[in-house]
Design an enzyme around this catalytic site. Structure first.
Site, PDB file in Angstrom:
ATOM      1  N   GLY A  38      33.142  -2.466  -9.564  1.00 36.26           N
ATOM      2  CA  GLY A  38      31.599  -2.801  -9.635  1.00 36.26           C
ATOM      3  C   GLY A  38      31.227  -1.695  -9.574  1.00 36.26           C
TER       4      GLY A  38
ATOM      5  CG  HIS B 150     -17.682   2.041  -8.358  1.00 35.69           C
ATOM      6  ND1 HIS B 150     -17.186   3.153 -10.081  1.00 35.69           N
ATOM      7  CD2 HIS B 150     -18.820   1.147  -8.763  1.00 35.69           C
ATOM      8  CE1 HIS B 150     -18.437   2.668 -10.314  1.00 35.69           C
ATOM      9  NE2 HIS B 150     -18.968   1.473  -9.883  1.00 35.69           N
TER      10      HIS B 150
END
Length: 450
Positions: A96, A350
């Site tokens: 693992g 904006h």
């Protein structure tokens, strides 16, 4: 072929409250990289031990789990899962904490195991500095001699045992319980199973990174850095321009088209696809998103979104989950979107928030516009149809619909639907009180306070 992944170790050198194998590499627990590779060969099982409850949470449901209650060595771990193995199986042993073993190498290992009909097939590698590793000794038969037991002559051998094997099921079942713990650690080592056979074959990998294990955070960082470099070089060989490969962070599963330019300090994560001729970065993060061709994303964050061709995003924009931008859309500075779709040629350039909004084609969103989509309990939608013009500093209080070709005046708070071709004005009438400041002495008093 079945695969058994050993993942019960304590991982003390990580100095962490979490088990080693759930530490993430490329935003995924390292054990999951091993599981995904192993699934290409058949059924998969894992042996867990230390804090197994935490590891169990990241293990897929179709992977069998066995517990090693005491960590007494690799052979003991295999004993804990021996019922997973049938006599007719070939069992692949993986780890693992060795996350980048490749499918191609394991395929070669399997092919050799079947071809040679060996009891055990060992994956080996050649290291310039093999200190600490068991050496592969070939003197008429194949043996593994651990580093601590090696003579000076054996220590000169550079071929090492990676610990990755394929073992015949019947051979394993017959011999696993014969292994003894006659060593200083009083542990049962899987390498000792080789004592019971001369029928051994080997396959060698020249890619050291794929057999490198992770024992501490320094090794974790170094391994990830090496893999990132390989990822970036592969992309560059495929036609992607990366200005500084040491300052760009791209996950292995990312796909990027030719002639796309990646600026430094860009993070591209998960199952992301980017088309051709794009310009990405600098200082940009893209996660789990699909991006078309000729897209520019500058100093922005994009997550779980879809962007079509010829779109411009940024600087300093944030596209959150569920955002869809159609062709030729422009999203500018300090614009945030979430669960919103924006049609072709529309613009929000904006200081805008668009949440739960459906916006048509050729729409202009004025600076400072906010979709007020949340009433404290429920999210509500906003609909803006084709060719609408939303004035600056608008609050669109959802649920609300702006019709085709409609205009909302600057500074409006829109609470009702606006019909097609209409102008909506929702603000107080301006009143100018002439000479009010002089009468109150306000300006004089203000000046005196300076």
């Amino acid at each position: 072929m079945k695969t058994l992944i050993l993942a019960a170790g304590l991982g003390k050198r990580m100095n962490s409250k979490y088990p080693k194998v759930i530490h993430k590499i490329f935003n995924k627990p390292m054990i999951n990289w091993v599981i995904e590779t192993a699934k290409n060969f058949g059924k998969v099982a894992v042996v867990l031990g230390h804090k197994y409850e935490l590891v169990k949470k990241v293990i897929p449901e179709d992977v069998e789990i066995y517990l090693q209650n005491q960590q007494l060595g690799t052979a003991h771990a295999v004993m804990s899962a021996i019922e997973f193995v049938s006599p007719n199986d070939n069992l692949l042993i993986l780890y693992g904490d060795v996350p980048f073993i490749s499918h191609e190498t394991l395929k070669r290992l399997e092919k050799e195991h079947v071809k040679s009909n060996s009891d055990v097939t060992i994956l080996t590698s050649i290291l310039e500095n093999p200190t600490g590793y068991g050496r592969i000794v070939r003197d008429g038969k194949i043996r593994i001699i651990e580093d601590k037991d090696a003579t000076e002559e054996v220590k000169k051998i550079k071929e090492i045992n990676t610990g990755i094997y394929i073992i015949k099921g019947n051979f394993l079942i017959e011999n696993i319980n014969k292994i003894e713990n006659n060593n200083t650690q009083k542990e049962y080592y899987l390498t000792d199973i080789l004592k019971f056979t001369d029928n051994i074959s080997t396959v060698t990998t020249n890619d050291v990174d794929e057999i490198t294990g992770v024992n501490n955070r320094i090794q974790l960082a170094n391994l990830e850095k090496k893999i990132r470099r390989k990822i970036n070089e592969k992309l560059m060989n495929q036609g992607v321009r990366i200005i500084d490969p040491n300052a760009v962070y791209i996950d292995p599963q990312v796909k990027i088209g030719r002639d796309t330019l990646i600026y430094p300090f860009t993070f591209i994560e998960g199952e992301t696809e980017i088309g051709e001729d794009c310009v990405i970065g600098p200082l940009t993060r893209i996660k789990e998103s699909k991006i078309g061709n000729k897209v520019t994303i500058n100093r922005s964050e994009v997550e779980k979104s879809v962007i079509e061709d010829n779109v411009s995003v940024g600087p300093f924009a944030r596209l959150r989950e569920g955002t869809t931008l159609d062709e030729n859309v422009k999203i500018g500075n300090f614009v945030e979107t979430k669960k919103s779709s924006i049609g072709k040629n529309s613009k929000a350039q904006h200081l805008t928030y668009l949440g739960d909004a459906t916006i048509g084609n050729n729409v202009n969103i004025g600076a400072g516009t906010i979709t007020c989509n949340y009433d404290g309990q429920t999210k509500h939608p906003t609909y803006i149809e084709d060719n609408a013009f939303i004035g600056s500093n608008n609050s669109l209080v959802a649920p609300v619909k702006i019709g085709k070709n409609a205009i909302t005046a600057a500074g409006s708070t829109i609470t009702n639907n606006v019909p097609e071709n209409s102008l909506a004005i929702a603000r107080q009438k301006q009143i100018n009180k002439e000479n009010w400041v002089l009468r109150k002495g306000g300006q004089k008093n203000a000046n005196n306070k300076k």
